[in-house]
Design a protein around this motif. Structure first.
Motif, PDB file in Angstrom:
ATOM      1  N   LEU A  16       0.818  -1.213   0.000  1.00  0.00           N
ATOM      2  CA  LEU A  16       0.000   0.000   0.000  1.00  0.00           C
ATOM      3  C   LEU A  16       0.855   1.268   0.000  1.00  0.00           C
ATOM      4  N   TYR A  19       1.364   3.478  -3.243  1.00  0.00           N
ATOM      5  CA  TYR A  19       0.340   4.350  -3.822  1.00  0.00           C
ATOM      6  C   TYR A  19       0.639   5.820  -3.509  1.00  0.00           C
ATOM      7  N   VAL A  22       0.098   7.818   0.091  1.00  0.00           N
ATOM      8  CA  VAL A  22       0.005   6.868   1.200  1.00  0.00           C
ATOM      9  C   VAL A  22       1.299   6.916   2.017  1.00  0.00           C
ATOM     10  N   PHE A  25      -0.228   2.644   7.392  1.00  0.00           N
ATOM     11  CA  PHE A  25      -1.438   1.859   7.591  1.00  0.00           C
ATOM     12  C   PHE A  25      -1.451   1.345   9.019  1.00  0.00           C
ATOM     13  N   VAL A  46      -5.928   2.878   6.012  1.00  0.00           N
ATOM     14  CA  VAL A  46      -4.768   3.363   5.268  1.00  0.00           C
ATOM     15  C   VAL A  46      -4.615   4.857   5.528  1.00  0.00           C
ATOM     16  N   VAL A  48      -3.095   8.572   4.605  1.00  0.00           N
ATOM     17  CA  VAL A  48      -2.593   9.341   3.466  1.00  0.00           C
ATOM     18  C   VAL A  48      -2.300  10.780   3.893  1.00  0.00           C
ATOM     19  N   ILE A  63      -6.394   3.529  -4.376  1.00  0.00           N
ATOM     20  CA  ILE A  63      -6.291   2.490  -3.354  1.00  0.00           C
ATOM     21  C   ILE A  63      -7.496   1.562  -3.473  1.00  0.00           C
ATOM     22  N   VAL A  74      -9.645   4.983   3.966  1.00  0.00           N
ATOM     23  CA  VAL A  74      -8.571   5.946   3.786  1.00  0.00           C
ATOM     24  C   VAL A  74      -8.758   7.116   4.752  1.00  0.00           C
TER      25      VAL A  74
END
Length: 368
Positions: A16, A19, A22, A25, A46, A48, A63, A74
């Protein structure tokens, strides 16, 4: 479902990070956050720097909404990077105040104390505050206040760098950003945190509870622990470092600013739970390394037992005018001296009571 989410995190978590935006997590199943409120749905969370409308992204930049049957959520927390900053001079020096290396125009925060199995006492702060992101030598002088705050590199030395945990910038995971220092004179440091006092114990961060910190720039502030086991990329001068098993504290208000790095973090019961080492640009989120990981890392590095020092004292409540030596609250040695004096007084009092009781019994025998 929790087991399934953990399996997916273990298998796909680091993927992840590829991306856009990001930075991390959660390593634990989390409840979804929808319009600022927690809802009863377990997801893979996740983190960001900022949310971007899906239509502005390429398909391979979006994502996945679901990974192997596990839904994702997110959460925007901003960019996470090291902190540095400003402030004043205190003697004896408590925790939660400005400090830096004597050769670096910067300022961070004195965090707390540790003690090893031999009884040696150390001051605690971040690697990037005192060990210059691994570029340091044992014995380097440390000052209070920091050089950026007008600290004198010759007159304001309070400690010498003892050791630190290296920060890995090659992609291997870190758990702490921490360094130890040996006080030059224990009478010139105070085992107490500005505005709070001492600590009542130590513990692990707990989800959705209030955490409080005292730091160089924002002083006392509180936030809610939103994650107790996160993996995050953190930006440093030397590069980006991956951290795991760290906790995140967030608020709607500004709770952290440059200069707060190294701040002690306590829970609502006054227990030491970690050391602040990073925050977002907006000042609404900070990241802490756990007290248990700090102890474990230093025990492994030093090859001996070392613990967070448990000491509960009154909070310091006066500051010293820069360069004027005015004792405004008791030093650590004086606190220990007062404790011993009270113990001796109690022992003398107990002995006198015993003597009086003995005389009374003898008098009663004579009368009979």
């Amino acid at each position: 479902m929790k087991t399934k989410i953990r399996e997916v995190i273990e298998k796909h978590g680091k993927d992840l990070l590829k991306y856009p935006n990001v930075i991390g997590f959660s390593n634990l199943p989390q409840k979804r956050i929808r319009r600022g409120k927690v809802v009863d749905e377990l997801v893979l969370r996740v983190y960001v720097t900022r949310k971007v409308p899906e239509h502005l992204l390429r398909k391979d930049e979006v994502i996945p909404k679901e990974i192997e049957g596990v839904r994702t959520d997110v959460v925007e927390i901003g960019r996470i990077k090291k902190l540095q900053g400003y402030r004043e001079r205190y003697r004896p020096a408590p925790c939660g105040v400005s400090t830096s290396r004597a050769d670096q125009n910067a300022a961070g925060t004195i965090g707390w104390f540790m003690v090893d199995e031999d009884g040696n006492i150390y001051l605690l702060s971040n690697n990037h505050v005192w060990a210059n992101e691994n570029n340091a030598s044992q014995g380097d002088p440390l000052i209070q206040p920091g050089l950026l705050d007008g600290g004198d590199p010759e007159q304001d030395i309070i400690a010498e760098l003892y050791d630190w945990i290296n920060i890995d910038f090659t992609g291997n995971p870190n758990t702490v950003d921490a360094a130890l220092a040996t006080p030059i004179d224990l009478s010139q440091v105070y085992m107490s945190i500005m505005e709070i006092g001492g600590i009542t114990g130590k513990g692990d961060p707990a989800l959705n509870v209030i955490a409080k910190k005292v730091g160089r720039s924002t002083g006392y502030s509180e936030g809610t622990i939103i994650d107790v086991n996160a993996t995050l990329n953190v930006e440093y001068d030397s590069g980006t470092a991956l951290f795991q098993d760290v906790f995140i504290v967030q608020s709607d208000n500004v709770i952290v600013q440059p200069g707060d790095s190294g701040s002690p973090i306590l829970d609502g019961e006054g227990r030491f739970i970690g050391l602040l080492f990073a925050g977002n640009e907006e000042g609404t989120t900070f990241v802490g390394c756990k007290a248990s990981n700090i102890e474990a890392e230093f025990q492994n590095k030093l090859g001996k037992k070392i613990w967070i020092l448990l000491a509960n004292a009154y909070p310091p409540f006066h500051k010293e005018v820069v360069y004027e030596v005015q004792k405004v609250y008791p030093s650590s040695l004086e606190v220990m001296g007062l404790s011993l004096q009270m113990i001796m007084q109690f022992m003398v009092f107990t002995a006198m009571i015993g003597f009086v009781n003995l005389i009374t019994k003898e008098a009663v025998k004579i009368e009979w």
